[in-house]
Design a protein around this motif. Structure first.
Motif, PDB file in Angstrom:
ATOM      1  N   GLN A  43       0.828  -1.213   0.000  1.00 17.96           N
ATOM      2  CA  GLN A  43       0.000   0.000   0.000  1.00 17.96           C
ATOM      3  C   GLN A  43       0.860   1.259   0.000  1.00 17.96           C
ATOM      4  N   ALA A  44       1.958   1.225   0.727  1.00 13.95           N
ATOM      5  CA  ALA A  44       2.858   2.386   0.776  1.00 13.95           C
ATOM      6  C   ALA A  44       3.477   2.670  -0.588  1.00 13.95           C
ATOM      7  N   ARG A  45       3.500   1.656  -1.434  1.00 14.57           N
ATOM      8  CA  ARG A  45       4.069   1.815  -2.764  1.00 14.57           C
ATOM      9  C   ARG A  45       3.010   1.959  -3.842  1.00 14.57           C
ATOM     10  N   GLY A  46       1.770   2.229  -3.421  1.00 16.90           N
ATOM     11  CA  GLY A  46       0.714   2.567  -4.374  1.00 16.90           C
ATOM     12  C   GLY A  46      -0.256   1.474  -4.739  1.00 16.90           C
ATOM     13  N   ALA A  47      -0.103   0.285  -4.196  1.00 13.80           N
ATOM     14  CA  ALA A  47      -1.060  -0.788  -4.477  1.00 13.80           C
ATOM     15  C   ALA A  47      -2.347  -0.525  -3.703  1.00 13.80           C
ATOM     16  N   ASN A  48      -3.465  -0.832  -4.321  1.00 15.57           N
ATOM     17  CA  ASN A  48      -4.773  -0.631  -3.700  1.00 15.57           C
ATOM     18  C   ASN A  48      -5.543  -1.941  -3.659  1.00 15.57           C
ATOM     19  N   VAL A  49      -6.559  -1.992  -2.809  1.00  8.89           N
ATOM     20  CA  VAL A  49      -7.434  -3.158  -2.746  1.00  8.89           C
ATOM     21  C   VAL A  49      -8.025  -3.374  -4.132  1.00  8.89           C
ATOM     22  N   GLY A  50      -7.966  -4.602  -4.610  1.00 10.91           N
ATOM     23  CA  GLY A  50      -8.502  -4.934  -5.922  1.00 10.91           C
ATOM     24  C   GLY A  50      -7.460  -4.957  -7.028  1.00 10.91           C
ATOM     25  N   ASP A  51      -6.276  -4.416  -6.768  1.00 12.86           N
ATOM     26  CA  ASP A  51      -5.195  -4.472  -7.754  1.00 12.86           C
ATOM     27  C   ASP A  51      -4.708  -5.909  -7.913  1.00 12.86           C
ATOM     28  N   SER A  52      -4.196  -6.211  -9.091  1.00 15.11           N
ATOM     29  CA  SER A  52      -3.616  -7.535  -9.346  1.00 15.11           C
ATOM     30  C   SER A  52      -2.168  -7.563  -8.896  1.00 15.11           C
ATOM     31  N   VAL A  53      -1.757  -8.704  -8.361  1.00 12.07           N
ATOM     32  CA  VAL A  53      -0.377  -8.907  -7.931  1.00 12.07           C
ATOM     33  C   VAL A  53       0.078 -10.248  -8.491  1.00 12.07           C
ATOM     34  N   ILE A  54       1.253 -10.278  -9.072  1.00  8.28           N
ATOM     35  CA  ILE A  54       1.802 -11.525  -9.591  1.00  8.28           C
ATOM     36  C   ILE A  54       2.806 -12.066  -8.584  1.00  8.28           C
ATOM     37  N   LEU A  55       2.631 -13.332  -8.216  1.00 12.09           N
ATOM     38  CA  LEU A  55       3.565 -13.980  -7.288  1.00 12.09           C
ATOM     39  C   LEU A  55       4.536 -14.830  -8.087  1.00 12.09           C
ATOM     40  N   GLY A  56       5.793 -14.493  -8.019  1.00 11.90           N
ATOM     41  CA  GLY A  56       6.818 -15.261  -8.711  1.00 11.90           C
ATOM     42  C   GLY A  56       7.711 -15.961  -7.707  1.00 11.90           C
ATOM     43  N   LEU A  57       7.101 -16.752  -6.852  1.00 15.18           N
ATOM     44  CA  LEU A  57       7.842 -17.435  -5.790  1.00 15.18           C
ATOM     45  C   LEU A  57       7.574 -18.936  -5.840  1.00 15.18           C
ATOM     46  N   PRO A  58       8.553 -19.744  -5.446  1.00 16.63           N
ATOM     47  CA  PRO A  58       8.286 -21.179  -5.308  1.00 16.63           C
ATOM     48  C   PRO A  58       7.422 -21.397  -4.063  1.00 16.63           C
ATOM     49  N   PRO A  59       6.901 -22.592  -3.859  1.00 18.25           N
ATOM     50  CA  PRO A  59       6.101 -22.846  -2.656  1.00 18.25           C
ATOM     51  C   PRO A  59       6.988 -22.869  -1.406  1.00 18.25           C
ATOM     52  N   CYS A  60       7.193 -21.701  -0.848  1.00 24.89           N
ATOM     53  CA  CYS A  60       8.031 -21.526   0.342  1.00 24.89           C
ATOM     54  C   CYS A  60       7.243 -20.677   1.341  1.00 24.89           C
ATOM     55  N   PRO A  61       7.694 -20.528   2.575  1.00 35.91           N
ATOM     56  CA  PRO A  61       6.947 -19.725   3.547  1.00 35.91           C
ATOM     57  C   PRO A  61       6.649 -18.298   3.058  1.00 35.91           C
ATOM     58  N   GLU A  62       7.582 -17.695   2.348  1.00 36.04           N
ATOM     59  CA  GLU A  62       7.372 -16.332   1.864  1.00 36.04           C
ATOM     60  C   GLU A  62       6.218 -16.250   0.865  1.00 36.04           C
ATOM     61  N   PHE A  63       6.002 -17.324   0.107  1.00 35.26           N
ATOM     62  CA  PHE A  63       4.877 -17.348  -0.828  1.00 35.26           C
ATOM     63  C   PHE A  63       3.566 -17.115  -0.081  1.00 35.26           C
ATOM     64  N   TYR A  64       3.396 -17.816   1.025  1.00 34.19           N
ATOM     65  CA  TYR A  64       2.148 -17.707   1.783  1.00 34.19           C
ATOM     66  C   TYR A  64       1.993 -16.329   2.426  1.00 34.19           C
ATOM     67  N   VAL A  65       3.092 -15.729   2.854  1.00 32.88           N
ATOM     68  CA  VAL A  65       3.030 -14.372   3.396  1.00 32.88           C
ATOM     69  C   VAL A  65       2.506 -13.420   2.327  1.00 32.88           C
ATOM     70  N   VAL A  66       3.089 -13.466   1.143  1.00 34.40           N
ATOM     71  CA  VAL A  66       2.682 -12.564   0.065  1.00 34.40           C
ATOM     72  C   VAL A  66       1.282 -12.904  -0.422  1.00 34.40           C
ATOM     73  N   PHE A  67       0.955 -14.192  -0.485  1.00 34.59           N
ATOM     74  CA  PHE A  67      -0.376 -14.624  -0.926  1.00 34.59           C
ATOM     75  C   PHE A  67      -1.465 -14.000  -0.049  1.00 34.59           C
ATOM     76  N   TYR A  68      -1.299 -14.063   1.263  1.00 31.03           N
ATOM     77  CA  TYR A  68      -2.314 -13.499   2.149  1.00 31.03           C
ATOM     78  C   TYR A  68      -2.248 -11.981   2.212  1.00 31.03           C
ATOM     79  N   ALA A  69      -1.113 -11.391   1.870  1.00 31.34           N
ATOM     80  CA  ALA A  69      -0.982  -9.935   1.880  1.00 31.34           C
ATOM     81  C   ALA A  69      -1.641  -9.300   0.666  1.00 31.34           C
ATOM     82  N   ALA A  70      -1.645 -10.024  -0.445  1.00 28.23           N
ATOM     83  CA  ALA A  70      -2.096  -9.453  -1.719  1.00 28.23           C
ATOM     84  C   ALA A  70      -3.599  -9.270  -1.803  1.00 28.23           C
TER      85      ALA A  70
END
Length: 70
Positions: A43-70
């Motif tokens: 959000q601090a970098r301009g992303a808003n609710v409803g914006d699309s986010v592409i996850l380019g991560l393997p199935p690792c703990p960080e993937f799930y952090v970003v998945f739930y954040a997006a």
């Protein structure tokens, strides 16, 4: 919507571990906290609710952090 689901799970299962991998584990509470911090970062970098986010991560703990954040 997914963040709300995670929030409910964190209240119910706080210190249980839903994510483990690559030598790292995350409890529900920790996952929620890291997802909230990552969402604030987006959000601090301009992303808003409803914006699309592409996850380019393997199935690792960080993937799930970003998945739930997006």
């Amino acid at each position: 919507m997914l963040y709300r689901l995670l929030s409910k799970q964190a209240k119910l299962y706080g210190e249980k571990i839903p994510v483990a991998g690559e030598g790292r584990t995350l409890t529900f509470s920790r996952l929620l906290g890291e997802a909230a911090a990552t969402a604030a970062y987006f959000q601090a970098r301009g992303a808003n609710v409803g914006d699309s986010v592409i996850l380019g991560l393997p199935p690792c703990p960080e993937f799930y952090v970003v998945f739930y954040a997006a």
